[in-house]
Design a protein around this motif. Structure first.
Motif, PDB file in Angstrom:
ATOM      1  N   PHE A  82       0.803  -1.212   0.000  1.00 40.78           N
ATOM      2  CA  PHE A  82       0.000   0.000   0.000  1.00 40.78           C
ATOM      3  C   PHE A  82       0.843   1.273   0.000  1.00 40.78           C
ATOM      4  N   ASP A  83       1.917   1.296   0.744  1.00 46.93           N
ATOM      5  CA  ASP A  83       2.774   2.483   0.783  1.00 46.93           C
ATOM      6  C   ASP A  83       4.144   2.067   1.290  1.00 46.93           C
ATOM      7  N   ARG A  84       5.044   1.756   0.381  1.00 49.14           N
ATOM      8  CA  ARG A  84       6.328   1.184   0.768  1.00 49.14           C
ATOM      9  C   ARG A  84       7.164   2.140   1.618  1.00 49.14           C
ATOM     10  N   LYS A  85       7.254   3.412   1.214  1.00 49.70           N
ATOM     11  CA  LYS A  85       8.100   4.358   1.941  1.00 49.70           C
ATOM     12  C   LYS A  85       7.577   4.584   3.354  1.00 49.70           C
ATOM     13  N   GLU A  86       6.282   4.811   3.458  1.00 49.47           N
ATOM     14  CA  GLU A  86       5.685   5.039   4.770  1.00 49.47           C
ATOM     15  C   GLU A  86       5.781   3.778   5.616  1.00 49.47           C
ATOM     16  N   ASN A  87       5.618   2.623   4.968  1.00 45.88           N
ATOM     17  CA  ASN A  87       5.704   1.366   5.684  1.00 45.88           C
ATOM     18  C   ASN A  87       7.103   1.151   6.251  1.00 45.88           C
ATOM     19  N   GLU A  88       8.122   1.557   5.493  1.00 49.64           N
ATOM     20  CA  GLU A  88       9.500   1.413   5.971  1.00 49.64           C
ATOM     21  C   GLU A  88       9.735   2.252   7.221  1.00 49.64           C
ATOM     22  N   LYS A  89       9.184   3.476   7.230  1.00 50.87           N
ATOM     23  CA  LYS A  89       9.331   4.343   8.406  1.00 50.87           C
ATOM     24  C   LYS A  89       8.668   3.716   9.624  1.00 50.87           C
ATOM     25  N   LYS A  90       7.453   3.232   9.428  1.00 49.07           N
ATOM     26  CA  LYS A  90       6.721   2.639  10.538  1.00 49.07           C
ATOM     27  C   LYS A  90       7.373   1.337  10.978  1.00 49.07           C
ATOM     28  N   SER A  91       7.971   0.623  10.023  1.00 48.74           N
ATOM     29  CA  SER A  91       8.640  -0.629  10.352  1.00 48.74           C
ATOM     30  C   SER A  91       9.836  -0.384  11.271  1.00 48.74           C
ATOM     31  N   LYS A  92      10.580   0.690  11.011  1.00 48.82           N
ATOM     32  CA  LYS A  92      11.728   1.017  11.853  1.00 48.82           C
ATOM     33  C   LYS A  92      11.286   1.355  13.268  1.00 48.82           C
ATOM     34  N   LYS A  93      10.185   2.095  13.386  1.00 46.13           N
ATOM     35  CA  LYS A  93       9.670   2.451  14.700  1.00 46.13           C
ATOM     36  C   LYS A  93       9.187   1.201  15.433  1.00 46.13           C
ATOM     37  N   THR A  94       8.518   0.322  14.707  1.00 43.96           N
ATOM     38  CA  THR A  94       8.028  -0.922  15.286  1.00 43.96           C
ATOM     39  C   THR A  94       9.190  -1.793  15.738  1.00 43.96           C
ATOM     40  N   GLU A  95      10.239  -1.861  14.916  1.00 44.52           N
ATOM     41  CA  GLU A  95      11.413  -2.667  15.252  1.00 44.52           C
ATOM     42  C   GLU A  95      12.089  -2.141  16.519  1.00 44.52           C
ATOM     43  N   LYS A  96      12.164  -0.825  16.639  1.00 42.81           N
ATOM     44  CA  LYS A  96      12.782  -0.228  17.829  1.00 42.81           C
ATOM     45  C   LYS A  96      11.990  -0.586  19.080  1.00 42.81           C
ATOM     46  N   THR A  97      10.666  -0.536  18.977  1.00 43.56           N
ATOM     47  CA  THR A  97       9.815  -0.918  20.104  1.00 43.56           C
ATOM     48  C   THR A  97      10.074  -2.362  20.505  1.00 43.56           C
ATOM     49  N   ALA A  98      10.170  -3.235  19.501  1.00 48.18           N
ATOM     50  CA  ALA A  98      10.396  -4.653  19.770  1.00 48.18           C
ATOM     51  C   ALA A  98      11.766  -4.876  20.416  1.00 48.18           C
ATOM     52  N   ILE A  99      12.790  -4.202  19.907  1.00 44.55           N
ATOM     53  CA  ILE A  99      14.144  -4.325  20.468  1.00 44.55           C
ATOM     54  C   ILE A  99      14.132  -3.917  21.940  1.00 44.55           C
ATOM     55  N   ASN A 100      13.467  -2.819  22.239  1.00 47.75           N
ATOM     56  CA  ASN A 100      13.405  -2.331  23.621  1.00 47.75           C
ATOM     57  C   ASN A 100      12.678  -3.326  24.530  1.00 47.75           C
ATOM     58  N   ASP A 101      11.567  -3.884  24.020  1.00 50.32           N
ATOM     59  CA  ASP A 101      10.789  -4.831  24.829  1.00 50.32           C
ATOM     60  C   ASP A 101      11.575  -6.105  25.118  1.00 50.32           C
ATOM     61  N   ILE A 102      12.261  -6.617  24.096  1.00 44.31           N
ATOM     62  CA  ILE A 102      13.022  -7.858  24.281  1.00 44.31           C
ATOM     63  C   ILE A 102      14.237  -7.619  25.174  1.00 44.31           C
ATOM     64  N   THR A 103      14.879  -6.475  25.012  1.00 47.07           N
ATOM     65  CA  THR A 103      16.012  -6.134  25.887  1.00 47.07           C
ATOM     66  C   THR A 103      15.552  -6.084  27.339  1.00 47.07           C
ATOM     67  N   GLU A 104      14.430  -5.428  27.577  1.00 47.09           N
ATOM     68  CA  GLU A 104      13.888  -5.319  28.931  1.00 47.09           C
ATOM     69  C   GLU A 104      13.519  -6.697  29.485  1.00 47.09           C
ATOM     70  N   HIS A 105      12.920  -7.536  28.633  1.00 49.74           N
ATOM     71  CA  HIS A 105      12.497  -8.875  29.062  1.00 49.74           C
ATOM     72  C   HIS A 105      13.678  -9.697  29.572  1.00 49.74           C
ATOM     73  N   PHE A 106      14.742  -9.757  28.789  1.00 50.70           N
ATOM     74  CA  PHE A 106      15.880 -10.597  29.177  1.00 50.70           C
ATOM     75  C   PHE A 106      16.702  -9.962  30.296  1.00 50.70           C
ATOM     76  N   THR A 107      16.722  -8.656  30.365  1.00 52.38           N
ATOM     77  CA  THR A 107      17.394  -7.987  31.480  1.00 52.38           C
ATOM     78  C   THR A 107      16.721  -8.350  32.795  1.00 52.38           C
ATOM     79  N   LYS A 108      15.396  -8.376  32.798  1.00 52.95           N
ATOM     80  CA  LYS A 108      14.652  -8.758  34.001  1.00 52.95           C
ATOM     81  C   LYS A 108      14.881 -10.216  34.367  1.00 52.95           C
TER      82      LYS A 108
END
Length: 225
Positions: A82-108
């Motif tokens: 539907f929108d590759r450029k916009e999707n790429e931007k949102k994908s990066k934000k989503t990936e950052k959220t996931a990285i933070n969540d997984i980092t927090e999970h294993f740190t705990k």
């Protein structure tokens, strides 16, 4: 089709609801997807992830499809067609959220977590506790169903690992990344040298292309006759 028309009437200001439904119907006919209106969210998610630059869309196809997948509870912005450029931007934000969540999970869990995203090693994080060194590939999704891809490099690096490190490899999936933390779900997949397994040792559907594509068990059932 009737349910889609009804949904449009209740949830949008579109005055041509039937034309939207007919547009989806015509697109389905061209793609030989006669059962598209019967598809549930999981099946539709799997189907949408098969569309790529080779899929032929005629005028208004995408606008009709956007509304249709919204009626199934899916987010059009998650799909690159539907929108590759916009999707790429949102994908990066989503990936950052996931990285933070997984980092927090294993740190705990008592691990020392190191970010190795820029090291080109084939995974994103390394979690160390005692003699255990987990290799974590992180995937973030905005929806609740998953169809994920390992890149050619990621899959190659995994296959090159020795048996010990393959057992320490995890694919960490975070769904609902656009939602509040309390609504996000973390899933962990293991690799046994040939198959990807869920945390209850259930095999995950795998489709090898150049790399590998993984999807939740019910995420794609063919809609063609």
């Amino acid at each position: 089709m009737e349910k889609f028309v009804s949904w449009l009437g209740q949830n949008t200001k579109i005055k041509t609801s039937k034309s939207y439904a007919q547009g989806v119907e015509k697109f389905a006919e061209r793609q030989n997807l006669s059962k598209i209106f019967e598809a549930n969210s999981s099946q539709l998610d799997g189907l949408l992830n098969t569309f790529d630059e080779n899929t032929i869309f005629e005028k208004n196809d995408k606008s009709h499809l956007k509304r249709f997948i919204e009626s199934k509870g899916l987010d059009p912005n998650e799909y690159s067609i539907f929108d590759r450029k916009e999707n790429e931007k949102k994908s990066k934000k989503t990936e950052k959220t996931a990285i933070n969540d997984i980092t927090e999970h294993f740190t705990k869990e008592g691990y020392e977590v190191n970010n190795v995203e820029t090291d080109n090693c084939g995974w994103d994080l390394e979690a160390i506790k005692g003699n255990e060194n987990l290799l974590l590939e992180v995937k973030g999704l905005s929806g609740k169903f998953y169809t994920i891809n390992l890149s050619e490099n990621e899959y190659k690096k995994l296959k090159e690992l020795d048996k010990k490190n393959q057992k320490n490899y995890r694919i960490c999936i975070v769904t609902n990344c656009k939602s509040a933390k309390s609504k996000r779900v973390k899933l962990f997949l293991k690799y046994d040298g040939s198959e990807f397994l869920s945390d209850i040792n259930t095999p995950i559907k795998k489709e090898e292309i150049i790399s590998v594509r993984l999807r939740s068990d019910s995420s794609k059932k063919r809609l063609k006759n």
